[in-house]
Design a protein around this motif. Sequence first.
Motif, PDB file in Angstrom:
ATOM      1  N   PHE A 112       0.937  -1.221   0.072  1.00 35.17           N
ATOM      2  CA  PHE A 112       0.200   0.063   0.059  1.00 35.17           C
ATOM      3  C   PHE A 112       0.820   1.250   0.023  1.00 35.17           C
ATOM      4  O   PHE A 112       0.680   2.010  -0.731  1.00 35.17           O
ATOM      5  CB  PHE A 112      -0.956  -0.032   1.190  1.00 35.17           C
ATOM      6  CG  PHE A 112      -2.217  -0.732   0.993  1.00 35.17           C
ATOM      7  CD1 PHE A 112      -3.352  -0.102   0.187  1.00 35.17           C
ATOM      8  CD2 PHE A 112      -2.641  -2.120   1.399  1.00 35.17           C
ATOM      9  CE1 PHE A 112      -4.371  -0.690  -0.081  1.00 35.17           C
ATOM     10  CE2 PHE A 112      -3.839  -2.729   1.333  1.00 35.17           C
ATOM     11  CZ  PHE A 112      -4.851  -2.054   0.390  1.00 35.17           C
ATOM     12  N   VAL A 113       1.806   1.421   0.662  1.00 32.54           N
ATOM     13  CA  VAL A 113       2.630   2.489   1.051  1.00 32.54           C
ATOM     14  C   VAL A 113       3.563   2.544  -0.040  1.00 32.54           C
ATOM     15  O   VAL A 113       4.385   1.754  -0.279  1.00 32.54           O
ATOM     16  CB  VAL A 113       3.233   2.575   2.367  1.00 32.54           C
ATOM     17  CG1 VAL A 113       3.965   3.893   2.530  1.00 32.54           C
ATOM     18  CG2 VAL A 113       2.304   2.505   3.381  1.00 32.54           C
ATOM     19  N   LYS A 114       3.495   3.381  -0.897  1.00 36.46           N
ATOM     20  CA  LYS A 114       4.425   3.637  -2.117  1.00 36.46           C
ATOM     21  C   LYS A 114       5.664   4.293  -1.833  1.00 36.46           C
ATOM     22  O   LYS A 114       6.747   3.804  -2.378  1.00 36.46           O
ATOM     23  CB  LYS A 114       3.771   4.481  -3.265  1.00 36.46           C
ATOM     24  CG  LYS A 114       2.481   3.928  -3.892  1.00 36.46           C
ATOM     25  CD  LYS A 114       3.080   2.727  -4.939  1.00 36.46           C
ATOM     26  CE  LYS A 114       1.816   2.402  -5.813  1.00 36.46           C
ATOM     27  NZ  LYS A 114       1.093   1.502  -5.463  1.00 36.46           N
ATOM     28  N   GLN A 115       6.032   5.155  -0.783  1.00 35.96           N
ATOM     29  CA  GLN A 115       7.221   5.866  -0.429  1.00 35.96           C
ATOM     30  C   GLN A 115       8.126   4.815  -0.112  1.00 35.96           C
ATOM     31  O   GLN A 115       7.947   3.794   0.519  1.00 35.96           O
ATOM     32  CB  GLN A 115       6.943   6.927   0.543  1.00 35.96           C
ATOM     33  CG  GLN A 115       6.082   7.900   0.434  1.00 35.96           C
ATOM     34  CD  GLN A 115       4.810   7.712   0.974  1.00 35.96           C
ATOM     35  OE1 GLN A 115       4.025   6.720   0.748  1.00 35.96           O
ATOM     36  NE2 GLN A 115       4.210   8.751   1.639  1.00 35.96           N
ATOM     37  N   SER A 116       9.494   5.166  -0.459  1.00 34.68           N
ATOM     38  CA  SER A 116      10.547   4.145   0.097  1.00 34.68           C
ATOM     39  C   SER A 116      10.970   4.648   1.438  1.00 34.68           C
ATOM     40  O   SER A 116      11.783   3.884   1.929  1.00 34.68           O
ATOM     41  CB  SER A 116      11.651   4.355  -1.051  1.00 34.68           C
ATOM     42  OG  SER A 116      12.054   5.419  -1.159  1.00 34.68           O
ATOM     43  N   THR A 117      10.540   5.753   1.814  1.00 34.50           N
ATOM     44  CA  THR A 117      11.008   6.340   3.013  1.00 34.50           C
ATOM     45  C   THR A 117       9.900   6.761   3.815  1.00 34.50           C
ATOM     46  O   THR A 117       9.179   7.627   3.296  1.00 34.50           O
ATOM     47  CB  THR A 117      11.883   7.564   3.027  1.00 34.50           C
ATOM     48  OG1 THR A 117      12.925   7.016   2.132  1.00 34.50           O
ATOM     49  CG2 THR A 117      12.458   7.744   4.465  1.00 34.50           C
ATOM     50  N   PHE A 118       9.260   6.394   4.745  1.00 38.54           N
ATOM     51  CA  PHE A 118       8.303   6.973   5.641  1.00 38.54           C
ATOM     52  C   PHE A 118       8.393   6.451   7.386  1.00 38.54           C
ATOM     53  O   PHE A 118       9.235   5.723   7.664  1.00 38.54           O
ATOM     54  CB  PHE A 118       6.907   6.141   5.152  1.00 38.54           C
ATOM     55  CG  PHE A 118       6.684   4.833   5.120  1.00 38.54           C
ATOM     56  CD1 PHE A 118       5.989   4.231   6.366  1.00 38.54           C
ATOM     57  CD2 PHE A 118       7.445   3.763   4.255  1.00 38.54           C
ATOM     58  CE1 PHE A 118       5.705   2.859   6.423  1.00 38.54           C
ATOM     59  CE2 PHE A 118       7.121   2.557   4.364  1.00 38.54           C
ATOM     60  CZ  PHE A 118       6.344   1.991   5.546  1.00 38.54           C
ATOM     61  N   ARG A 119       7.250   7.140   7.885  1.00 35.29           N
ATOM     62  CA  ARG A 119       7.215   7.119   9.300  1.00 35.29           C
ATOM     63  C   ARG A 119       6.118   6.284   9.713  1.00 35.29           C
ATOM     64  O   ARG A 119       4.845   6.379   9.092  1.00 35.29           O
ATOM     65  CB  ARG A 119       6.813   8.635  10.037  1.00 35.29           C
ATOM     66  CG  ARG A 119       8.407   9.444   9.964  1.00 35.29           C
ATOM     67  CD  ARG A 119       8.038  10.927  10.110  1.00 35.29           C
ATOM     68  NE  ARG A 119       6.986  11.105  11.108  1.00 35.29           N
ATOM     69  CZ  ARG A 119       7.112  11.183  12.499  1.00 35.29           C
ATOM     70  NH1 ARG A 119       8.519  11.148  13.084  1.00 35.29           N
ATOM     71  NH2 ARG A 119       6.321  11.508  13.288  1.00 35.29           N
ATOM     72  N   LEU A 120       6.490   5.284  10.559  1.00 36.51           N
ATOM     73  CA  LEU A 120       5.314   4.314  10.793  1.00 36.51           C
ATOM     74  C   LEU A 120       5.025   4.350  12.502  1.00 36.51           C
ATOM     75  O   LEU A 120       5.953   4.378  13.193  1.00 36.51           O
ATOM     76  CB  LEU A 120       5.916   2.952  10.587  1.00 36.51           C
ATOM     77  CG  LEU A 120       4.952   1.454  11.031  1.00 36.51           C
ATOM     78  CD1 LEU A 120       3.687   1.723  10.196  1.00 36.51           C
ATOM     79  CD2 LEU A 120       5.777   0.390  10.647  1.00 36.51           C
ATOM     80  N   LEU A 121       3.769   4.371  12.750  1.00 33.95           N
ATOM     81  CA  LEU A 121       3.383   4.189  14.337  1.00 33.95           C
ATOM     82  C   LEU A 121       2.623   3.008  14.643  1.00 33.95           C
ATOM     83  O   LEU A 121       1.757   2.695  13.955  1.00 33.95           O
ATOM     84  CB  LEU A 121       2.515   5.823  14.607  1.00 33.95           C
ATOM     85  CG  LEU A 121       1.761   5.589  15.839  1.00 33.95           C
ATOM     86  CD1 LEU A 121       2.699   5.836  16.994  1.00 33.95           C
ATOM     87  CD2 LEU A 121       0.818   6.809  15.847  1.00 33.95           C
ATOM     88  N   ASP A 122       3.223   2.584  15.769  1.00 35.72           N
ATOM     89  CA  ASP A 122       2.337   1.336  16.384  1.00 35.72           C
ATOM     90  C   ASP A 122       1.754   2.184  17.766  1.00 35.72           C
ATOM     91  O   ASP A 122       2.684   1.887  18.611  1.00 35.72           O
ATOM     92  CB  ASP A 122       3.288   0.183  16.537  1.00 35.72           C
ATOM     93  CG  ASP A 122       2.024  -1.125  17.036  1.00 35.72           C
ATOM     94  OD1 ASP A 122       0.961  -0.654  17.676  1.00 35.72           O
ATOM     95  OD2 ASP A 122       2.413  -2.295  16.820  1.00 35.72           O
TER      96      ASP A 122
END
Length: 327
Positions: A112-122
């Motif tokens: 789903f997430v296309k970006q190669s760099t991103f921020r992820l929250l759990d």
Amino acid sequence: MKISPIEQLFTVFNETALVLQEELSCSYLEALAETGENMFQGTILQDELSELTTKRLKKQYEEIHLDKYSKEDIRKAYQLVILKGMKENVQPNHQMTPDTIGLLVGYLLDRFVKQSTFRLLDPAVGTGNLLTTVLNHVPKEITSIGVDVDDILIKLAYVNANLQEHPIQLFNQDALEPLFIDPVEAVIADLPVGFYPNDVRAADYQLKANTGHSYSHHLFIEQSVRHTVPGGYLIFLVPSGLFESEQAAQLHEFLKEHVIIQGLLQLPETMFKNKSAAKNIFILQKKGEGIQPPKQAMLVNLPSLSKQYEMDRILSQIEKWFQENKG
Ligand code: SAM
């Protein structure tokens, strides 16, 4: 007989945790966090131990060279010792997310997430097993953040992150209180299910119950949406009866207003202890300018994950969905 790397690690984690549990008079899970931290720091951090115990621990630690093990071997061995500890006493709501589910979440996130760099929250990071399974399998540059209210679980997450060398930013707090976290491109969470006891805090949410306590899992969805950038994705493990409660109408209304439903994957009931504990994977995208809904949401009924042939068939259906809907 050759001992596998996971078994070697399991043995050292387990035996040293048992020694620390006894000496420190604490729970097995607390002792696991202590021993993991010792291994990461390469020293013995508990100064109240007898000389004999210190020597014994040192000897066992010396047998293990963490840099020789892969992140996945470390995660799997730590997962097994945590599971052992959780059998002793852990509330159902605090259960670790098994890696069968983590692998699916990782695959979906990657697609789903296309970006190669991103921020992820759990926001319900627990032991960090779900988050680190995802980090170990998604080949992208991810900056990750975890929140959990339980101080022992978050300590396990901290040690887990250290041992696997993942720089995760962790917050030990109620995730439904204000979060000092900039909006992220993606959220994953195995949501705590049930009533949230703090009615005063719940009053800040659109999804508060009209009477009585609100549902934690509903408030978690709202809080996560608040902390996601427009167009960002949210992948939740939700109770399978999410839309059957008396507060379902309110939830529907909230979802319609703020997000696009991308998919719902029904996990096989055989994965859970009983029908009422069954969960689904629910995929949302936060609304934003130019964000278009899929032609059709991804609706999948997953077979038992051990049925390889059926699983392959479903996975190719999912791939087809991505091609038709996500280009
Ligand atoms: N994914 C986690 C893992 O792999 O270990 C397990 C998540 S577990 C199903 C749900 C988690 O939500 C628990 O760790 C629990 O402590 C946490 N939790 C429950 N209520 C919370 C709250 N209000 N704020 C933050 N965390 C909460």
